[in-house]
Write an enzyme that holds these catalytic residues in place. Structure first.
Site, short mmCIF file in Angstrom:
data_model
loop_
_atom_site.label_atom_id
_atom_site.label_comp_id
_atom_site.label_asym_id
_atom_site.label_seq_id
_atom_site.Cartn_x
_atom_site.Cartn_y
_atom_site.Cartn_z
N ALA A 174 0.92 -1.11 0.18
CA ALA A 174 -0.36 -0.01 -0.06
C ALA A 174 0.60 1.12 0.40
O ALA A 174 0.50 2.17 -0.93
CB ALA A 174 -0.63 -0.21 1.03
N TYR A 175 1.99 1.28 1.04
CA TYR A 175 2.50 2.20 1.29
C TYR A 175 3.43 2.74 -0.34
O TYR A 175 3.99 3.88 -0.72
CB TYR A 175 3.98 2.19 2.20
CG TYR A 175 5.33 2.93 1.97
CD1 TYR A 175 4.48 4.64 3.22
CD2 TYR A 175 5.82 3.22 1.93
CE1 TYR A 175 5.24 5.45 2.81
CE2 TYR A 175 6.81 3.93 2.26
CZ TYR A 175 6.78 4.93 3.00
OH TYR A 175 7.41 6.52 2.77
N ALA A 176 4.13 1.70 -0.72
CA ALA A 176 4.90 1.42 -1.84
C ALA A 176 3.30 2.16 -3.21
O ALA A 176 4.18 3.08 -3.90
CB ALA A 176 5.82 0.28 -2.73
#
Length: 245
Positions: A153-155
């Site tokens: 999700a972050y990337a």
């Protein structure tokens, strides 16, 4: 371009580890700094004190950068206090980690709201309000290349930030405003250490030729370069990770 001592920067996430180092580094160059926070006023005030005690100029301001009226108030405050805005350094973001198969979608939505919508909002305002000779500096992550499990999700959110940067740099043709992204590798901040064993920290630190973690000051040096002399660097993502693959 105006002299460094005439310049004004907004640093979002200025209460965090990297944001604080960025604020202090820019102030050391004579840049006046508006230190943004969202919920941690005490740490933002500590950043302001660190700047002013070293002879710099700084003020703290709270806002939810994903809401355009609140983000616009950041720019209003900087203009009222210091006379204008030349640099936006957008470090604010969140990084909850979990495998894609296990991540709650409400958490996914929150990551995209803060990291993608927040970037879009502050970049939109900076494109409208920065003075000529200005610089927009967004933050991504080297995890868009390192692709470690748990960072889905972050990337994904930071891949969107890189796309926004590239397109905005081209849309600002003729405005004399540069737009770049800094993509740190593992950096020794409280957020990084949270939930990690010493064994894991050591393993990560050995993942680059220097065999250490980056420091917030390492990242701040790159930001200072992009905020000041780097007028011929535009539309780029700079991976600041000590040579990690």
């Amino acid at each position: 371009m105006s002299s460094t001592t005439d310049r004004v920067a907004i640093v979002t996430g200025g209460s965090g580890g990297i944001g604080r180092s960025v604020a202090r580094r820019l102030a050391a160059d004579g840049v006046a700094v508006l230190v943004h926070y969202n919920g941690n006023k005490d740490r933002a005030d500590e950043t302001v004190r660190a700047v002013t005690e070293a002879g710099g100029r700084a003020v703290a301001f709270g806002a939810d950068i994903a809401e355009e009226p609140e983000a616009a108030a950041l720019f209003d405050a900087a203009e009222q206090r210091f006379g204008g805005v030349d640099v936006l350094v957008h470090t604010a973001g969140i990084m909850p980690l979990a495998p894609i198969a296990e991540l709650d979608l409400d958490v996914f939505d929150k990551v995209q709201r803060v990291n993608v919508r927040g970037t879009f909002v502050v970049d939109k305002l900076a494109a409208q309000r920065l003075r000529a000779g200005g610089a927009i500096i967004n933050f991504s992550t080297s995890m868009t290349r390192l692709q470690a499990p748990g960072y889905g999700a972050y990337a994904a959110s930071k891949g969107a930030v890189e796309a926004i940067t590239l397109i905005l740099a081209r849309e600002l043709r003729g405005k004399d405003i540069t737009v770049n992204t800094v993509a740190p590798g593992p950096t020794a901040t409280p957020l990084f250490f949270e939930g990690k064993s010493q064994e894991l920290v050591d393993q990560i630190a050995n993942g680059n030729p220097a065999q250490r973690l980056g420091t917030p000051d390492d990242i701040a040096e790159t930001v200072a370069f992009l905020a000041g002399p780097a007028r011929w660097v535009n539309g780029q993502t700079l991976y600041v990770n000590g040579g990690a693959a």
